[in-house]
Scaffold this active site. Sequence first.
Site, PDB file in Angstrom:
ATOM      1  N   GLU A  35       0.844  -1.201   0.000  1.00 27.36           N
ATOM      2  CA  GLU A  35       0.000   0.000   0.000  1.00 27.36           C
ATOM      3  C   GLU A  35       0.879   1.252   0.000  1.00 27.36           C
ATOM      4  O   GLU A  35       1.798   1.375   0.814  1.00 27.36           O
ATOM      5  CB  GLU A  35      -0.933  -0.026   1.225  1.00 27.36           C
ATOM      6  CG  GLU A  35      -1.587   1.297   1.591  1.00 27.36           C
ATOM      7  CD  GLU A  35      -2.444   1.917   0.488  1.00 27.36           C
ATOM      8  OE1 GLU A  35      -3.082   1.181  -0.278  1.00 27.36           O
ATOM      9  OE2 GLU A  35      -2.440   3.163   0.392  1.00 27.36           O
ATOM     10  N   HIS A  90     -12.165   6.664   4.015  1.00 25.67           N
ATOM     11  CA  HIS A  90     -12.129   8.055   3.603  1.00 25.67           C
ATOM     12  C   HIS A  90     -13.538   8.539   3.250  1.00 25.67           C
ATOM     13  O   HIS A  90     -13.799   9.715   3.198  1.00 25.67           O
ATOM     14  CB  HIS A  90     -11.260   8.031   2.325  1.00 25.67           C
ATOM     15  CG  HIS A  90     -10.762   9.328   1.807  1.00 25.67           C
ATOM     16  ND1 HIS A  90      -9.944   9.410   0.742  1.00 25.67           N
ATOM     17  CD2 HIS A  90     -10.956  10.572   2.171  1.00 25.67           C
ATOM     18  CE1 HIS A  90      -9.635  10.640   0.484  1.00 25.67           C
ATOM     19  NE2 HIS A  90     -10.234  11.370   1.338  1.00 25.67           N
ATOM     20  N   HIS A 436     -17.738   8.520  -7.272  1.00 23.77           N
ATOM     21  CA  HIS A 436     -18.050   7.105  -7.520  1.00 23.77           C
ATOM     22  C   HIS A 436     -17.434   6.656  -8.846  1.00 23.77           C
ATOM     23  O   HIS A 436     -18.133   6.211  -9.749  1.00 23.77           O
ATOM     24  CB  HIS A 436     -19.571   6.899  -7.534  1.00 23.77           C
ATOM     25  CG  HIS A 436     -20.221   7.244  -6.229  1.00 23.77           C
ATOM     26  ND1 HIS A 436     -21.574   7.450  -6.095  1.00 23.77           N
ATOM     27  CD2 HIS A 436     -19.703   7.415  -4.992  1.00 23.77           C
ATOM     28  CE1 HIS A 436     -21.857   7.737  -4.828  1.00 23.77           C
ATOM     29  NE2 HIS A 436     -20.730   7.721  -4.133  1.00 23.77           N
ATOM     30  N   PRO A 481     -21.133   2.883  -4.490  1.00 23.24           N
ATOM     31  CA  PRO A 481     -20.593   1.590  -4.943  1.00 23.24           C
ATOM     32  C   PRO A 481     -19.749   0.779  -3.970  1.00 23.24           C
ATOM     33  O   PRO A 481     -19.281  -0.304  -4.321  1.00 23.24           O
ATOM     34  CB  PRO A 481     -19.711   2.033  -6.116  1.00 23.24           C
ATOM     35  CG  PRO A 481     -19.242   3.392  -5.739  1.00 23.24           C
ATOM     36  CD  PRO A 481     -20.338   4.024  -4.940  1.00 23.24           C
TER      37      PRO A 481
HETATM   38  C1  FAD Z   1     -14.863  11.257  -0.552  1.00 23.22           C
HETATM   39  C2  FAD Z   1     -15.510   9.962  -0.964  1.00 23.22           C
HETATM   40  C3  FAD Z   1     -16.765   9.630  -0.455  1.00 23.22           C
HETATM   41  C4  FAD Z   1     -17.377   8.433  -0.852  1.00 23.22           C
HETATM   42  N1  FAD Z   1     -18.547   8.059  -0.251  1.00 23.22           N
HETATM   43  C5  FAD Z   1     -19.056   6.833  -0.520  1.00 23.22           C
HETATM   44  C6  FAD Z   1     -20.175   6.334   0.214  1.00 23.22           C
HETATM   45  O1  FAD Z   1     -20.683   6.966   1.145  1.00 23.22           O
HETATM   46  N2  FAD Z   1     -20.657   5.108  -0.125  1.00 23.22           N
HETATM   47  C7  FAD Z   1     -20.125   4.369  -1.142  1.00 23.22           C
HETATM   48  O2  FAD Z   1     -20.646   3.299  -1.439  1.00 23.22           O
HETATM   49  N3  FAD Z   1     -19.058   4.810  -1.830  1.00 23.22           N
HETATM   50  C8  FAD Z   1     -18.492   5.992  -1.521  1.00 23.22           C
HETATM   51  N4  FAD Z   1     -17.368   6.413  -2.174  1.00 23.22           N
HETATM   52  C9  FAD Z   1     -16.806   5.546  -3.227  1.00 23.22           C
HETATM   53  C10 FAD Z   1     -16.141   4.275  -2.693  1.00 23.22           C
HETATM   54  O3  FAD Z   1     -15.552   4.516  -1.434  1.00 23.22           O
HETATM   55  C11 FAD Z   1     -15.108   3.798  -3.735  1.00 23.22           C
HETATM   56  O4  FAD Z   1     -15.790   3.528  -4.950  1.00 23.22           O
HETATM   57  C12 FAD Z   1     -14.393   2.514  -3.328  1.00 23.22           C
HETATM   58  O5  FAD Z   1     -13.967   2.580  -1.995  1.00 23.22           O
HETATM   59  C13 FAD Z   1     -13.210   2.284  -4.272  1.00 23.22           C
HETATM   60  O6  FAD Z   1     -12.502   1.130  -3.886  1.00 23.22           O
HETATM   61  P1  FAD Z   1     -11.243   0.613  -4.722  1.00 23.22           P
HETATM   62  O7  FAD Z   1     -10.780  -0.644  -4.075  1.00 23.22           O
HETATM   63  O8  FAD Z   1     -11.597   0.555  -6.155  1.00 23.22           O
HETATM   64  O9  FAD Z   1     -10.135   1.745  -4.592  1.00 23.22           O
HETATM   65  P2  FAD Z   1      -9.506   2.425  -3.297  1.00 23.22           P
HETATM   66  O10 FAD Z   1     -10.318   2.142  -2.098  1.00 23.22           O
HETATM   67  O11 FAD Z   1      -9.256   3.846  -3.661  1.00 23.22           O
HETATM   68  O12 FAD Z   1      -8.105   1.678  -3.099  1.00 23.22           O
HETATM   69  C14 FAD Z   1      -6.966   1.925  -3.885  1.00 23.22           C
HETATM   70  C15 FAD Z   1      -5.753   1.815  -2.988  1.00 23.22           C
HETATM   71  O13 FAD Z   1      -4.602   1.666  -3.803  1.00 23.22           O
HETATM   72  C16 FAD Z   1      -3.556   2.454  -3.269  1.00 23.22           C
HETATM   73  N5  FAD Z   1      -2.649   2.758  -4.380  1.00 23.22           N
HETATM   74  C17 FAD Z   1      -2.898   3.531  -5.469  1.00 23.22           C
HETATM   75  N6  FAD Z   1      -1.837   3.538  -6.281  1.00 23.22           N
HETATM   76  C18 FAD Z   1      -0.899   2.743  -5.700  1.00 23.22           C
HETATM   77  C19 FAD Z   1       0.405   2.333  -6.085  1.00 23.22           C
HETATM   78  N7  FAD Z   1       0.965   2.744  -7.234  1.00 23.22           N
HETATM   79  N8  FAD Z   1       1.105   1.514  -5.248  1.00 23.22           N
HETATM   80  C20 FAD Z   1       0.549   1.066  -4.087  1.00 23.22           C
HETATM   81  N9  FAD Z   1      -0.686   1.426  -3.680  1.00 23.22           N
HETATM   82  C21 FAD Z   1      -1.415   2.240  -4.488  1.00 23.22           C
HETATM   83  C22 FAD Z   1      -4.264   3.674  -2.710  1.00 23.22           C
HETATM   84  O14 FAD Z   1      -3.450   4.354  -1.771  1.00 23.22           O
HETATM   85  C23 FAD Z   1      -5.516   3.048  -2.118  1.00 23.22           C
HETATM   86  O15 FAD Z   1      -5.331   2.650  -0.783  1.00 23.22           O
HETATM   87  C24 FAD Z   1     -16.736   7.581  -1.797  1.00 23.22           C
HETATM   88  C25 FAD Z   1     -15.473   7.920  -2.293  1.00 23.22           C
HETATM   89  C26 FAD Z   1     -14.839   9.090  -1.871  1.00 23.22           C
HETATM   90  C27 FAD Z   1     -13.465   9.413  -2.396  1.00 23.22           C
END
Ligand code: FAD
Length: 512
Positions: A35, A90, A436, A481
């Site tokens: 991470e 977050h 999203h 999502p």
């Molecule tokens: C402000 C905000 C509010 C939201 N509110 C809601 C809500 O209320 N309900 C809901 O359903 N959804 C909500 N969402 C959307 C939801 O949280 C996201 O769609 C979901 O969490 C995305 O998950 P993910 O695993 O795709 O990516 P992420 O959870 O973003 O995980 C990606 C991870 O990869 C790491 N990373 C990136 N690049 C690298 C690299 N090169 N090397 C190593 N690590 C790396 C990042 O640091 C991060 O920890 C919200 C999003 C945000 C930003």
Amino acid sequence: MNSEFDYVVVGGGTAGAIVARRLAELRAGTVCLVEAGPSDEGDQRVLVLRDCDLLLGSDLDYCYKVAPQERSNSDIVHNRARVLGGCSSHNAAACFRPPSFDLRRWVELGAQGWGPEDCEPFVKRVFERLNMEYPEPANRCDLAFLEAAQQAGFPLRLFGRDEVTGDCVGWFLLHKRGRLRTSSSTAYLHPLGQLPPDLRVCTGVRALRIVFDESRGAKGVETTDGMFGVRRELIVSCGAIDSPRLLLLSGVGPADQLRAVGVTPMADLPGVGQHLLDHPETVVNWESAQPVPSDSSQFWQCGLFSRTRAHHAVPDLEAVFTTSPYDELTKRRGFPTVEPGAGFAFAPHVTRSKVEGRVALRSGNADDAPWIDPRYYSDDGEDEATLIAGIRVARHLAEMPALKPWVRRELSPGASLRSDFELGEYVRSTTNTSHHLSGTCAMGAVCDRQSVVDDELRVHGVGNLRIVDASVFPSDVGVNPVVTVMMIAEKAAWHIGRPVSRSNRAQVAATD
Ligand SMILES: Cc1cc2nc3c(=O)[nH]c(=O)nc-3n(C[C@H](O)[C@H](O)[C@H](O)COP(=O)(O)OP(=O)(O)OC[C@H]3O[C@@H](n4cnc5c(N)ncnc54)[C@H](O)[C@@H]3O)c2cc1C
């Protein structure tokens, strides 16, 4: 560090933390979770849910700016978490089941095995593992909104438990325990001192490039802390912006675009970074006629869904009610605002936009910010019309007996803006993201040139490489999502960890 594991999961976010933990529980082999951000353990800034808005723009946020937009304002920032648990550490924590309507569409688009019945066992696993609670139904301003919506004909629903299929209003189910956030990190990794022996978590390590062997099998990842080798598979879970970015930096993507930025193509996959999906959002802010109570889990506790046009089978609009002014972009355009405690807002967003944006590289340098072009409002006008309808829903609710005593005046767009033309201009000039993002490494059949991963999330045209996060959505889901992303991670771990899981080397040979 230069070491080798059976599996390396890159990105310890919402999906990555789950995949890594489940693979370790399945005794699939040694697993390393890499991470870029720090640990969330003991970090009150992350764990106290009420303060989640303070994380936006902080050192735990990538703050990705959008490319100049032709049809909307260009001030939009895509907040993406840089911390263990990713955006689940977050976000505003609202939980919804993936709608059956959308999962059926995924199957139509070539994601075999991702229909509602296939996904249900994995949704169940998420609900079993992640603590979720409804907010205290105490804030009088929230209660007035919920009452007003019911007076306007929206039935009350238990969001999160009931599937959203039509017009409705309700409290959000939140991933939290008391005042503390639960996340994929707290639920699947904490306490970090007691991880299964086969699981290692490395924080503060950023992946720079995937390294392939001569037969195009991923053999590891180059990071800011040396090479992490894999004996079996590399799993990329960096989210809808950083997963395609890492593939592109590694030469996997549209060959012509890669050459243009000086990256030697390794596998020509035109869909990488394309098909960026989002839920564009507008807002109605009001000045309150009475003090707005501050008791709230995170100030965004309830909302509604609406079908703004009769021909839609499911709601095309979701709106979040907030007991605080939501004025960041309206203020910049000169609309009046008030202090917290003196206003409240209603933020409608489009649930299933037809617009597709793009994530690309600006250069082959892993330190350069990516090019993010959501292309908001580049459709036939439907998104704008949906959000104008959302503003009119807000105004209708403000006239209901329950909410009317709370309204002193409409701050933005303001009572003087009434025509479609005026409201359309307002929507585009103050629009924001609802955070999203998805779809930039879409799942689909190998013969679909725009798809990036197959129905077991293996990247087409290369070996030992999967993507597991929001980027694999074949089409959008019409709800917030995060639970859908977690479901994908649970299902992916099952695909990877079960003994019969095949390598995609045969598929690589077939596509050569
Ligand atoms: C402000 C905000 C509010 C939201 N509110 C809601 C809500 O209320 N309900 C809901 O359903 N959804 C909500 N969402 C959307 C939801 O949280 C996201 O769609 C979901 O969490 C995305 O998950 P993910 O695993 O795709 O990516 P992420 O959870 O973003 O995980 C990606 C991870 O990869 C790491 N990373 C990136 N690049 C690298 C690299 N090169 N090397 C190593 N690590 C790396 C990042 O640091 C991060 O920890 C919200 C999003 C945000 C930003």
